[in-house]
Scaffold this motif. Structure first.
Motif, PDB file in Angstrom:
ATOM      1  N   ILE A 207       0.873  -1.172   0.000  1.00 26.77           N
ATOM      2  CA  ILE A 207       0.000   0.000   0.000  1.00 26.77           C
ATOM      3  C   ILE A 207       0.913   1.227   0.000  1.00 26.77           C
ATOM      4  O   ILE A 207       1.868   1.301   0.767  1.00 26.77           O
ATOM      5  CB  ILE A 207      -0.961  -0.056   1.197  1.00 26.77           C
TER       6      ILE A 207
ATOM      7  N   VAL B 261     -10.578  -2.001   4.706  1.00 25.62           N
ATOM      8  CA  VAL B 261     -10.250  -1.947   3.267  1.00 25.62           C
ATOM      9  C   VAL B 261     -11.285  -1.130   2.495  1.00 25.62           C
ATOM     10  O   VAL B 261     -10.930  -0.260   1.691  1.00 25.62           O
ATOM     11  CB  VAL B 261     -10.139  -3.387   2.703  1.00 25.62           C
TER      12      VAL B 261
ATOM     13  N   TYR C 253      -4.932  -3.319  -1.383  1.00 23.60           N
ATOM     14  CA  TYR C 253      -5.461  -2.503  -0.282  1.00 23.60           C
ATOM     15  C   TYR C 253      -5.511  -3.357   0.974  1.00 23.60           C
ATOM     16  O   TYR C 253      -5.749  -4.565   0.890  1.00 23.60           O
ATOM     17  CB  TYR C 253      -6.873  -1.999  -0.601  1.00 23.60           C
TER      18      TYR C 253
ATOM     19  N   ILE D  46     -10.628   2.293   0.290  1.00 18.32           N
ATOM     20  CA  ILE D  46     -10.893   2.341  -1.159  1.00 18.32           C
ATOM     21  C   ILE D  46     -11.808   3.530  -1.464  1.00 18.32           C
ATOM     22  O   ILE D  46     -11.573   4.288  -2.410  1.00 18.32           O
ATOM     23  CB  ILE D  46     -11.504   1.005  -1.648  1.00 18.32           C
TER      24      ILE D  46
ATOM     25  N   GLU E 113      -2.398   5.626  -1.363  1.00 15.80           N
ATOM     26  CA  GLU E 113      -3.528   5.010  -0.671  1.00 15.80           C
ATOM     27  C   GLU E 113      -3.645   5.496   0.777  1.00 15.80           C
ATOM     28  O   GLU E 113      -4.738   5.664   1.296  1.00 15.80           O
ATOM     29  CB  GLU E 113      -3.396   3.482  -0.672  1.00 15.80           C
ATOM     30  N   LYS E 114      -2.490   5.688   1.418  1.00 16.22           N
ATOM     31  CA  LYS E 114      -2.584   6.068   2.830  1.00 16.22           C
ATOM     32  C   LYS E 114      -2.597   7.585   3.049  1.00 16.22           C
ATOM     33  O   LYS E 114      -3.036   8.051   4.099  1.00 16.22           O
ATOM     34  CB  LYS E 114      -1.481   5.413   3.655  1.00 16.22           C
TER      35      LYS E 114
END
Lengths: 423, 285
Positions: free
Chosen positions: A163, A402, A381, A406, A167-168
């Motif tokens: 990840i 998750v 993810y 997303i 994404e974070k």
């Protein structure tokens, strides 16, 4: 006689250099291989990780967790794939986090060792240098690079098992700003390479999304030790938040120390978590108070954490928290092959490319997604935990499942579409 | 430019410069005595950093005792390296160069196995920050400047007033003439090598609390030392002083006011200095 003396004299340095190269190879590639596997079916896996150089603190825990995992399967008779069991054999290549080394490593693995599955690289430069080799040779790369352009429709043989900041980032910024509503100005600092450029691009977009002013956007050369001029330059712009973005642990610690010494009292955060040991030793407990990132930490630790910590420490003699995060990466590779029921790379690729494939890792569900903004669902993810350091320890403050993650990344990408950086 | 920023930049330059001086002085000393570009010089600096980590940070030894011990251990290691690897090729050019490059590759690999891959750090020895004219001056860096200056004055005094120091200077000027005057060039080379590696150790111990420690910091230190001696002049300790301070100030002003591109400008300036003074500012060779 003099001639003889000279030839002998020159043979010593040649022998010495040979010895150096031999010892280096032994030191770096001292990973165990399974000698008993000769008679059994072998699943040969290649790996390209930084096993020496400044990025070794990332690469080595990944190597070690992969070794532990394959040892467990090999002890059970092998990895079950279809009707057979395969003994796992790793071939380790060290790219030193450099593009040219990564390319050489990939050529060795693909052409010499006939490997069809590569674990790594984790350096964007290394991956960019080798990725054109993948499709013609039907070789899957399970990468861990942070550059946004690492995955996409042009690279159908690449899956990102880590990840990334993309994404974070939205989760970390959201949490930091909700807890510190006075933050209005942000200064971002990154290493001057592909990973750093990707980090800066993301920080700029996140600032726009959360309506912050970016007052500084700094880049430093990979070998920089003394950050005092850059930190001086950054602090002159009076930021409320220092975003260490994609900087490595050592660099993060050095920058935090300097910024606090120079009187910075605002918030400091980063996308990749830095091991607490490094932050404590380099920056000190007082200066890292309140540092924000994502990290598995009490009281939100997954149930398997302590057992894994014990096993890792027993096997390698030293525990680094980062190893827990690294653990699911190699598991992705093995689970993907197992679930496809074949060691044929085309079948495995097609199986994963359908999107939505998932498996249960030590830290919970891991799922492939991201088709809406990467163009392919080749991005993993997982559950994320927003953490801060308090009293010299990471404290888990909020867990994101998750689906939540997303949704958040999708909304962010729809609001602020990605535009490649100019660097 | 505000006054506080100027003070901060000047202080940053001075502290960075003194660090470069410490690293480069040993590097240039070896060259002046043995005509060896010891590319493994930074590796000995790295080892001293780890000695500090284990003796001071982990075992709780007194910092100054640790400094003396690290200089002695690394100095002895330097003498051993000189005897085993460089001594057989005294007066030659190519073999020592290859050996130094080999050591530069070998030592970090061994350090990775021995010391581990984690970034390490050493706690503050001189905590606190002084606020001067709005600028923040860390006590640690002030200590580096003062101790570094004391070491450089001590080195200068030793080279000028002690018999061994004068012998080393004589060799650096003309090894054959020094030998004719009764100086044992072989023994003095070993002593000179040990002295220069002890200087690298002093730099490693002083810098350990400031920066991150890992098995690969030596290469960058050697690289900086090389730039410093190219600016200051190969083989000149005074040149290392001038070159180190100049590089420190260039980096401080460059990175603060121009940013990352200043690295390129620094190389341009090095090229310019070499064009007008091919031997460096104070070089003899």
């Amino acid at each position: 006689m003099r001639r003889l003396f000279h030839s002998q004299a020159y043979s010593v340095p040649i022998l010495f250099v040979t010895l150096v190269l031999l010892l280096q190879s032994v030191a770096v590639f001292a990973a165990p291989r399974n000698a008993e596997a000769a008679e059994q079916k072998i699943l040969k896996l290649g790996s390209i990780l930084p096993l020496s150089g400044a990025a070794a603190p990332w690469g080595i825990p990944w190597q070690r967790t992969a070794i532990m995992l394959s040892e467990e399967w090999n002890a059970k008779g092998g990895l079950p794939v279809g009707e057979h069991k395969y003994q796992i054999e790793w071939i380790w290549e060290d790219d030193k986090y450099k593009g040219e080394e990564g390319r050489m490593a990939a050529e060795k693995l693909i052409y010499r060792d006939k490997v069809k599955f590569i674990f790594g690289p984790i350096s964007s430069s290394s991956y960019f240098a080798l990725r054109d080799l993948l499709e013609p040779n039907k070789t899957i790369a399970f990468i861990n690079t942070y550059a946004r352009e690492s995955i996409g429709p042009k690279w159908p043989w690449t899956f990102r098992v880590l990840i990334t900041a993309e994404e974070k980032g939205p989760m970390i910024y959201k949490e930091v700003l909700e807890r510190n509503p006075n933050i209005k100005k942000v200064a971002a600092i990154n290493r001057d390479d592909e990973t750093g450029w990707a980090g800066d691009n993301l920080s700029q977009r996140l600032a726009k999304y959360f309506k912050l002013e970016v007052v500084a956007s700094e880049f430093y050369p990979a070998g920089m030790k003394d950050f005092s001029p850059l930190v001086t330059r950054m602090l002159a712009k009076k930021p409320d938040l220092i975003d260490l973005s994609n900087s490595s642990a050592g660099h993060q610690a050095a920058i935090i120390k300097l910024a606090r010494e120079m009187g910075f009292q605002g918030k400091i955060m980063s996308f990749p978590m830095a091991p607490i040991e490094t932050l404590l030793q380099v920056a000190g407990k007082e200066f890292i108070e309140g540092y924000a990132s994502e990290a598995f930490a009490a009281p939100l630790l997954p149930p398997g954490h302590d057992e894994f910590k014990e096993k890792y420490t027993k096997r390698w003699g030293e525990w680094v928290e980062y190893a827990f995060q690294a653990s699911p990466y190699a598991q992705f590779v093995l689970e993907a092959i197992k679930s496809a029921g074949s060691v044929d790379s085309q079948i495995v690729r097609d199986h994963l490319a359908k999107g939505g494939w998932s498996y249960n890792a030590i830290d919970g569900e891991r799922r492939l997604a991201g088709g809406e903004y990467y163009g392919v669902s080749h991005q993993v993810y997982c559950t994320m935990i927003y953490s801060e350091i308090h009293d010299g320890k990471y404290v888990g403050l909020k867990k994101y499942a998750v689906d939540d993650l997303i949704k958040m990344v999708k909304e962010f990408n729809q609001a602020i579409p990605y535009i490649p950086s100019k660097r | 430019m505000s006054g506080e920023l100027l003070i901060q930049v000047l202080f940053n330059g001075l502290s960075m410069g003194m660090i470069y001086v410490l690293i480069a002085s040993g590097f240039t000393l070896i060259y002046s005595i043995m005509r060896i570009l010891n590319f493994a010089h930074g590796e000995l600096y790295m080892i001293a950093g780890y000695i500090t980590f284990y003796l001071f940070e982990q075992a709780g030894l007194n910092y100054f005792l640790n400094l003396i011990l690290a200089m002695a251990i690394v100095g002895l290691l330097g003498a051993l390296i000189e005897r085993v690897f460089f001594h057989p090729f005294l007066g030659e050019h190519d073999p020592p160069l290859i050996i130094a490059l080999g050591l530069m590759m070998l030592i970090p690999g061994l350090a990775l196995v021995g010391f581990g891959e984690l970034d390490r750090g050493v706690r503050k020895i001189f905590p606190g920050v002084l606020k001067i004219g709005g600028a923040y001056i860390s006590m640690e860096r002030i200590a580096v400047i003062i101790i570094g200056a004391i070491i450089m004055i001590g080195l200068n005094f030793f080279l000028k007033n002690f018999k061994i120091g004068r012998a080393l200077q004589a060799i650096s000027q003309d090894a054959e003439a020094a030998a004719l005057q009764g100086v044992n060039v072989a023994t003095m080379s070993t002593i000179g090598f040990a002295l220069s590696t002890a200087l690298a150790a002093a730099a490693g111990v002083l810098i350990a609390p400031l920066f991150v420690l890992n098995p690969f910091i030596g290469v960058e230190a050697t690289f900086k030392a090389l730039i410093v001696v190219v600016i200051g002049g190969l083989g000149s300790v005074q040149g290392a002083l001038a070159g180190g301070l100049l590089l420190g100030f260039m980096e401080s002003f460059g990175y603060t006011f121009i940013g990352g591109v200043s690295e390129v400008l620094i190389f341009c300036l090095v090229l310019f200095i070499l064009l007008i003074r091919p031997k460096g500012l104070m070089g003899r060779y």
